[in-house]
Enzyme design. Structure first.
Site, PDB file in Angstrom:
ATOM      1  N   ASP A 156      11.410 -26.585  -2.562  1.00  0.00           N
ATOM      2  CA  ASP A 156      12.546 -26.551  -3.494  1.00  0.00           C
ATOM      3  C   ASP A 156      12.064 -25.780  -4.716  1.00  0.00           C
ATOM      4  OD1 ASP A 156      14.290 -26.941  -5.565  1.00  0.00           O
ATOM      5  OD2 ASP A 156      14.351 -29.125  -5.428  1.00  0.00           O
TER       6      ASP A 156
ATOM      7  N   LYS B 228      20.215 -20.770 -12.264  1.00  0.00           N
ATOM      8  CA  LYS B 228      19.059 -21.072 -13.128  1.00  0.00           C
ATOM      9  C   LYS B 228      18.267 -19.798 -13.420  1.00  0.00           C
ATOM     10  CE  LYS B 228      18.643 -25.752 -11.330  1.00  0.00           C
ATOM     11  NZ  LYS B 228      19.290 -26.648 -12.292  1.00  0.00           N
TER      12      LYS B 228
ATOM     13  N   GLN C 127      13.358 -24.458  -9.844  1.00  0.00           N
ATOM     14  CA  GLN C 127      12.784 -24.193 -11.177  1.00  0.00           C
ATOM     15  C   GLN C 127      11.647 -23.166 -11.112  1.00  0.00           C
ATOM     16  OE1 GLN C 127      14.120 -25.444 -13.922  1.00  0.00           O
ATOM     17  NE2 GLN C 127      15.414 -27.044 -13.033  1.00  0.00           N
TER      18      GLN C 127
ATOM     19  N   CYS D 287      18.905 -36.220 -12.598  1.00  0.00           N
ATOM     20  CA  CYS D 287      19.007 -36.241 -11.116  1.00  0.00           C
ATOM     21  C   CYS D 287      17.676 -36.619 -10.480  1.00  0.00           C
ATOM     22  CB  CYS D 287      19.493 -34.908 -10.562  1.00  0.00           C
ATOM     23  SG  CYS D 287      21.119 -34.461 -11.123  1.00  0.00           S
TER      24      CYS D 287
ATOM     25  N   HIS E 118      14.052 -34.087  -7.024  1.00  0.00           N
ATOM     26  CA  HIS E 118      15.446 -34.111  -7.483  1.00  0.00           C
ATOM     27  C   HIS E 118      16.252 -34.829  -6.393  1.00  0.00           C
ATOM     28  CE1 HIS E 118      19.412 -32.239  -8.301  1.00  0.00           C
ATOM     29  NE2 HIS E 118      18.959 -31.902  -9.485  1.00  0.00           N
TER      30      HIS E 118
HETATM   31  C1  LIG Z   1      14.192 -28.864  -8.902  1.00  0.00           C
HETATM   32  C2  LIG Z   1      15.659 -28.851  -8.630  1.00  0.00           C
HETATM   33  N1  LIG Z   1      16.089 -28.983  -7.373  1.00  0.00           N
HETATM   34  C3  LIG Z   1      17.392 -28.942  -7.072  1.00  0.00           C
HETATM   35  C4  LIG Z   1      18.337 -28.760  -8.045  1.00  0.00           C
HETATM   36  C5  LIG Z   1      19.781 -28.690  -7.660  1.00  0.00           C
HETATM   37  O1  LIG Z   1      20.283 -27.429  -7.945  1.00  0.00           O
HETATM   38  P1  LIG Z   1      21.844 -27.110  -7.826  1.00  0.00           P
HETATM   39  O2  LIG Z   1      22.545 -28.152  -8.653  1.00  0.00           O
HETATM   40  O3  LIG Z   1      21.982 -25.737  -8.385  1.00  0.00           O
HETATM   41  O4  LIG Z   1      22.218 -27.195  -6.396  1.00  0.00           O
HETATM   42  C6  LIG Z   1      17.933 -28.636  -9.377  1.00  0.00           C
HETATM   43  C7  LIG Z   1      18.919 -28.514 -10.459  1.00  0.00           C
HETATM   44  O5  LIG Z   1      18.750 -29.070 -11.526  1.00  0.00           O
HETATM   45  C8  LIG Z   1      16.558 -28.669  -9.671  1.00  0.00           C
HETATM   46  O6  LIG Z   1      16.111 -28.538 -10.930  1.00  0.00           O
END
Ligand SMILES: Cc1ncc(COP(=O)(O)O)c(C=O)c1O
Length: 405
Positions: free
Chosen positions: A199, A225, A202, A363, A122
């Protein structure tokens, strides 16, 4: 198999909403999950009956809310199997947690050192590290994926070296659903003396995450999430590492003594929590953790797997349907394109049928570039979805396809 949809549907008021005059079919939980009543009520309770700051006021209300706020931290210690509450830092979300790490780990890096990420990342696990590289002279290396969208472990091994100081890799892809081998990768990173960051934005929704079992040094995720409020996230970090790291932001709460000449910092985890936090968010997050724990990850995984298989079987029957990625071990995310139809037009059409899915690059522009596409459509499934949602998605896609093709 337990029918989780039947068990919990009444707890999600958003499921009774309409979109464009049609009942809402919400298939965008990988972007943000709907919230159960217990979470919503707790937010309202705080503002209606409990408004006060935390860690400051020693009046009874202040103490009560501080206790509630800190209870969420204790629940997270258990939820992640961390060793202590000092290892749980509240952030604004995954992005904030990754930025904190990318900034506060500068002291580990010098010119020519390497930071390893993957093609699945991401943007929030790419851009902060690019900024780190600019500040420190470190070099960003990227692990490839194979044709199915699985992380290429051979490539990972070959790119890992004594120059690697930090590895930061997605645990479950928000685009392809790929579950990466976190435990194995963390062990290999440690053999080379590198830190391992996961990270888990998910992943925490899908399975019991045990930070000690996984062997990660840091792990980040967002409450929203996981059926919790927006604006709250968690950074897990090993205590000794958090202790030696400098603070991120300066201000109230993170200090011990302040003079105009010098400041000493608060103990963990408060050293990393400057300013008034998202109090209602953290307090209500406790309710979403209780909600998830009450269902249990075995039931969640079994139900999601069933929905994923149902969805894949159904959508693959759609003429011109192209599934993007086919990883071995995957979460309930179906990303696709349809021949001859621009995904943006497709999603604009199906929204008229009340169906909410996501379109775009999610993203993850570099991943889309690697896949040779500009954008894709993504349906993400979770415990408050059922087969009818998939049937409605199928029907809406078919109708849109007939009109657009
Ligand atoms: C795998 C992953 N990393 C990071 C993020 C970023 O999360 P946030 O927008 O809640 O900071 C997301 C959000 O879609 C994600 O799916």
């Amino acid at each position: 198999m337990r029918n989780l949809y039947n068990e919990i549907k009444d707890q999600f008021p958003m499921l009774n909403e309409q979109m464009n005059g049609k009942p809402l079919t919400y298939l965008d939980s990988a972007a943000t999950a709907l919230k159960p009543l217990s979470v919503l009520e707790e937010i309202e309770n705080y503002y209606k009956r409990g408004t006060t700051n935390v860690h400051r006021s020693i009046h009874s209300l202040g103490e009560k809310m501080t206790q509630k706020y800190e209870k969420t931290r204790d629940t997270l210690v258990h939820f992640l199997n961390a060793k202590s509450r000092e290892e749980i830092v509240f952030t604004k979300g995954t992005t904030d947690g990754l930025n904190l790490l990318a900034r506060c780990l500068d002291y580990k890096l010098k010119t020519g050192d390497e930071i390893l990420i993957s093609e699945l990342e991401h943007h929030s696990n790419i851009v902060p590290w690019q900024m780190t590289c600019e500040r420190t002279g470190a070099v960003l290396k990227v692990v490839s994926i194979d044709e199915n969208g699985d992380l290429d472990l051979e490539d990972y091994k070959s790119k890992l070296s004594v120059k690697t100081k930090i590895v930061s890799i997605i645990a479950l892809s928000n685009v392809l659903g790929t579950r990466t081998p976190v435990k194995e990768m963390a062990a290999m990173a440690h053999e080379k003396g590198a830190l391992f960051i996961s990270d888990a934005a998910q992943l925490v929704v899908q399975e019991k995450v045990d930070v000690q079992e996984l062997g990660v040094d840091f792990l980040v995720f967002s409450a929203h999430k996981l059926y919790g409020p927006t604006g709250v996230g968690v950074l897990y970090g090993k205590k000794d590492l958090l202790e030696e790291m400098p603070p991120y932001a300066g201000g109230g709460d993170m200090i011990d003594q302040v003079t105009f000449e010098k400041t000493t910092f608060n103990d963990l985890p408060y050293k990393f929590e400057a300013g008034t936090p998202n109090i209602s968010g953290v307090i209500a997050f406790q309710k979403s953790l209780e909600f998830v724990e009450s269902l249990g990850f075995d039931a969640i995984q079994e139900y999601d797997k069933h929905l994923l298989n149902y969805g894949l079987d159904k959508l693959k029957a759609l003429p011109g349907f192209n599934l993007i990625g086919n990883p071995k071990n995957r979460g309930p995310i179906i990303t696709f394109t349809i021949d001859g139809v621009h995904t943006h037009d497709l999603v604009t059409m199906i929204t008229m049928e009340g169906v909410a899915i996501r379109t775009g690059h999610h993203c993850a522009q570099p991943l889309h570039r690697k896949l040779g596409i500009v954008s894709s459509a993504r349906a993400s499934l979770t415990i408050y979805n059922n087969e009818d949602d998939i049937e409605r998605l199928y029907g809406a896609l078919k109708k849109a396809q007939e009109l657009l093709a």
